[in-house]
Structure formats: C-alpha cells, structure tokens
Design a protein around this motif. Structure first.
Motif, PDB file in Angstrom:
ATOM      1  N   UNK A  57       0.841  -1.202   0.000  1.00 42.67           N
ATOM      2  CA  UNK A  57       0.000   0.000   0.000  1.00 42.67           C
ATOM      3  C   UNK A  57       0.871   1.245   0.000  1.00 42.67           C
ATOM      4  N   UNK A  58       0.962   1.865  -1.181  1.00 47.77           N
ATOM      5  CA  UNK A  58       1.789   3.063  -1.322  1.00 47.77           C
ATOM      6  C   UNK A  58       1.024   4.196  -1.998  1.00 47.77           C
ATOM      7  N   UNK A  59       0.476   3.952  -3.187  1.00 52.94           N
ATOM      8  CA  UNK A  59      -0.107   5.001  -4.018  1.00 52.94           C
ATOM      9  C   UNK A  59      -1.322   5.644  -3.365  1.00 52.94           C
ATOM     10  N   UNK A  60      -1.452   6.978  -3.547  1.00 56.07           N
ATOM     11  CA  UNK A  60      -2.546   7.725  -2.935  1.00 56.07           C
ATOM     12  C   UNK A  60      -3.245   8.611  -3.963  1.00 56.07           C
ATOM     13  N   UNK A  61      -4.572   8.792  -3.827  1.00 54.79           N
ATOM     14  CA  UNK A  61      -5.309   9.594  -4.810  1.00 54.79           C
ATOM     15  C   UNK A  61      -5.141  11.099  -4.650  1.00 54.79           C
ATOM     16  N   UNK A  62      -4.812  11.564  -3.450  1.00 51.06           N
ATOM     17  CA  UNK A  62      -4.762  13.014  -3.224  1.00 51.06           C
ATOM     18  C   UNK A  62      -3.472  13.665  -3.708  1.00 51.06           C
ATOM     19  N   UNK A  63      -2.457  12.861  -3.976  1.00 54.19           N
ATOM     20  CA  UNK A  63      -1.163  13.428  -4.363  1.00 54.19           C
ATOM     21  C   UNK A  63      -0.647  12.727  -5.615  1.00 54.19           C
ATOM     22  N   UNK A  64       0.317  13.357  -6.271  1.00 53.88           N
ATOM     23  CA  UNK A  64       0.992  12.730  -7.412  1.00 53.88           C
ATOM     24  C   UNK A  64       1.986  11.723  -6.855  1.00 53.88           C
ATOM     25  N   UNK A  65       1.581  10.468  -6.841  1.00 54.77           N
ATOM     26  CA  UNK A  65       2.399   9.439  -6.199  1.00 54.77           C
ATOM     27  C   UNK A  65       3.618   9.053  -7.027  1.00 54.77           C
ATOM     28  N   UNK A  66       3.721   9.607  -8.251  1.00 53.58           N
ATOM     29  CA  UNK A  66       4.944   9.387  -9.022  1.00 53.58           C
ATOM     30  C   UNK A  66       6.142   9.999  -8.304  1.00 53.58           C
ATOM     31  N   UNK A  67       5.878  10.978  -7.428  1.00 55.64           N
ATOM     32  CA  UNK A  67       6.904  11.510  -6.534  1.00 55.64           C
ATOM     33  C   UNK A  67       6.606  10.948  -5.152  1.00 55.64           C
TER      34      UNK A  67
END
Length: 424
Positions: free
Chosen positions: A144-154
């Motif tokens: 569990x890493x990626x998040x919808x509120x931020x640009x998770x590519x960074x």
C-alpha cells in the motif's frame, strides 16, 4: 558480457515450458469458465479452484518460489532455487505468457517483492508470522503506497501518517491501486507513509507491516482498468483509519522507507519487464498464426506488406527489449542495483511501451475478434498499458535517465535520485 543461459537455467526453462504446455495453456478455458461462474454468483474475488489445483501441481514438480534469490532464501531459512536475476529472468518471461500463470509458481506480484522485503528487513517475529505462509503459498499480501490526493509518481508526496503512540504506531491514510487487497487470501499489508514530515526529504517515509484483519482498514471499492476489474486479483481504493499495530512491525526503522524501496523495486522491475516481454512474444505468435489463416483481398493477410512490416518490427522490438532487460539483470547481479539504476529505469520505459505496440498490432491483425474476450489480446493490452504507471510512470523514469546522462557531461543531474514510485 555473456547472455548465454546457464545449464541450470536451460534445464528449468525446459521444465517450465513443459508445465505451461501440459497444464497452463489447457487450463485457460477452465479459468475463464470459473471466473465467469464466480462473477455470476457474486463471488468474483474468491480464489479459483483451477489456480489452487495448478499451484499444487507446480509445487510437486519442483517449480515453486523460483524467484527467491539465494541470499534471501538463506535469510528466510527456506530452500530457494538459488537463481540470479539473470537466471530467473527467462523463466519469468515464460510465466508471463499467461497473465495469471506466475501465481501458480508462487512467483507473482506483489507477493514476491513483499517476501523479499520481509526477509531482508523484517524482524524474526515478522518473518515467522508472515514470511513462511507467503513462501508456502498459504496466504497473499499487498503493498500500500499510491494515494489519490497526491501525485504518487513523486514518492515524497505520500502523506499517509504513521505516528508513534507508546508501544504502537497509528496509521491514517487514503490509498488506491492497491493490488490484491480484495482477495480474501490477502492477510498482510506493507504500508508506506510518513513517520516524520519534518525530517530531510528522503528520511520522512517508513514502511510498516499491517495485518489485514486489523481494525480500521476499510476497502471502498475495486477499481476498473479499461472496464476490467481484474478479479480475483485486482486493485482497490482503501482507507487506513486509526489502524494500530505494534511498534515492532516497523521495517528496518523510522525513515528507512526509501532505502527499503530501492532494494524492493530493482528485482520487481526485472520481473515485470520479463513477464511483459512474454505477453508480447505470445501476441506476436498469435498474430503470425491469425494472419496466416485469414484471407483478405485474395491473399493471406500475412502476405500484406503492412502485416509483414509489423511482424518484422515486433520481432526486432521484442528482442531489443529482452536484451536490455537481461543486461539490467546481469548488471544487478555483478555490480549491484545502484550501478544498474539507469538500465533498470530504461527497461521500465522500453518493455511496456514495446508490448503495448506489439499487442496493438496483434489486435489489428485479429480484426473485431481482437477486441473481444475470444482472444487474450484485449486483456493483455490493459495489463501492459497499466504497467506504464506501475513502479513509476514513463515520464519519471525518462527524467531520471536524462539527468544521469547529462550528469556524464557536467554537474547537472549528476546526483539525480533513483525513481521510487508505485509498486505492485
């Protein structure tokens, strides 16, 4: 640099190919029937009997946990295949020819990366509780890493909070694209979040092990990919709301999340790319067969110049991607992940883009059938198109590659960081 496969790898290649021919390909129709039946009965996330049966057969055939590096196997106290990245890569390609086949060999994401992570960075208690059942294929896991509120590519944007409270950590955050979380066999998460937002940029993040039955974990919905929900594996949107776990569940220590990610993502990218090459290879085979059998305008479609050009281009592109991936694996084995960082980033750009193009040509060659579920191409396309985001979008890797290249000729980019992005 010698890319001839070792005798050990050649022997395993022959065994995996034989298993695919005897068990996996004949089971594709059964898999589709069972999935349709489970979906109709409202049980689409329930594990399919065909997979469980094939897993037992693979284990009996000695084709189990082939991904497990020898050093990790020794740490885990488990018998691994003892393969290097370069030796395992061609086996991953063979498994990748059918999207669900890797699970049969207990070599599928995100479990492979999670097993290596727990083995390398987890306490003896965590290894005893989670690593053994994962290695045995008794449970599954999620990252569990990626998040919808931020640009998770960074990855420095990740804002889930992991807050120390006495002998516990309390986790609060909103995640999505969490692969495998809806599977009832998913019993444990590795969660990335911030333990200290005031620390230096790359020391803010940590990783922690969270049992899936911990109160406060809430799955909102499954996410579709071009209309597919990818059940029974799939991806979900979910919340961690005041999720409390023992402080001993932290991996390696506070602020070490990026360090762990670097160790986790290198082999994972090799696996993803080789599986993708396997999908492209099968798409090319299907294209050749289909165009040889169908006639248009008085001659086989294979005789059309545009078809031949695409077949030739596909052959060139697949082989180039394979050689680049094998080079990256060889460098990782001989010089380490840090030295191989450019090649790892390059294959992450090259392999999914190549496969998207080859599979698209195969779809065109199949006509309307190529867009249907009568052939595996449409679903394969959604998988490889997704991989242009998984483990980092193309743009992030291209930026890193360019900076490292510029760094050879001046100060700009000399200290560019290795991309740490969504892992699946």
């Amino acid at each position: 640099m010698d890319f001839d496969y070792s005798p050990k790898t050649k022997a395993l290649q022959a065994r995996v190919l034989q298993f695919m021919d005897e068990h996996i390909y004949p089971a594709e129709a059964e898999y589709a029937r069972e999935l349709a039946a489970h979906t109709a009965a409202g049980r689409r996330w329930t594990p399919l009997p065909v997979i469980e049966r094939l897993k037992q057969q693979a284990r009996e055939a000695g084709l189990w946990n082939l991904f497990l590096p020898q050093d990790t196997a020794e740490i885990a106290g488990y018998q691994g295949a003892g393969l290097t990245n370069q030796e395992y890569a061609p086996l991953s390609e063979i498994m990748g020819r059918v999207p669900w086949a890797s699970e049969v060999f207990n070599c599928s994401a995100p479990d492979t990366g999670n097993m290596e992570t727990i083995a390398r960075y987890g306490s003896e208690e965590l290894k005893a509780r989670w690593l053994k059942p994962l290695l045995e294929g008794e449970i599954r896991s999620a990252f569990a890493m990626t998040e919808p509120e931020v640009a998770s590519s960074d990855a420095t944007n990740i804002c889930t909070r992991i807050t120390r409270d006495g002998d516990d950590y309390v986790i609060n955050g909103h995640k999505w694209w969490i692969s495998g979380a809806a599977d009832p066999r998913c019993k444990v998460f590795i969660v990335m979040g911030k333990t200290d937002p005031e620390a230096p940029r790359h020391s803010q993040q940590s990783m922690i092990v969270v049992p899936a039955d911990t109160p406060g974990i809430r799955i909102v919905r499954p996410l579709t990919v071009f209309g597919y929900d990818d059940a029974p594996h799939g991806h979900v949107e979910m919340f961690f709301e005041n999720v409390r776990v023992p402080a001993s569940n932290i991996l390696l220590g506070e602020g070490r999340g990026f360090e762990i990610a670097q160790g986790r993502l290198g082999p994972g990218r090799i696996h993803h790319c080789m599986r993708t090459i396997g999908l492209a290879e099968r798409a090319l085979e299907l294209m050749c067969k289909r165009t040889s059998e169908r006639v248009a305008f008085g001659k086989p479609i294979a005789a059309q110049t545009v078809t031949q050009e695409r077949i030739a281009e596909a052959r060139c592109k697949i082989d180039m991607a394979r050689l680049l991936t094998l080079k990256a694996a060889w460098l990782m084995d001989t010089a380490g992940n840090k030295v191989a960082r450019t090649e790892i980033a390059m294959i992450k750009v090259v392999a999914p883009k190549m496969a998207c193009e080859v599979i698209d040509w195969a779809i065109q060659a199949h006509g309307g059938g190529g867009m249907s579920d009568d052939f595996p191409l449409a679903y394969a396309y959604t998988l490889v198109r997704t991989l242009r985001f998984a483990d980092g979008p193309d743009e992030v890797h291209r930026n890193a590659i360019a900076k490292w290249e510029l760094g050879k000729h001046g100060s700009y980019g000399r200290h560019a960081e290795t991309p740490v992005t969504r892992g699946s």
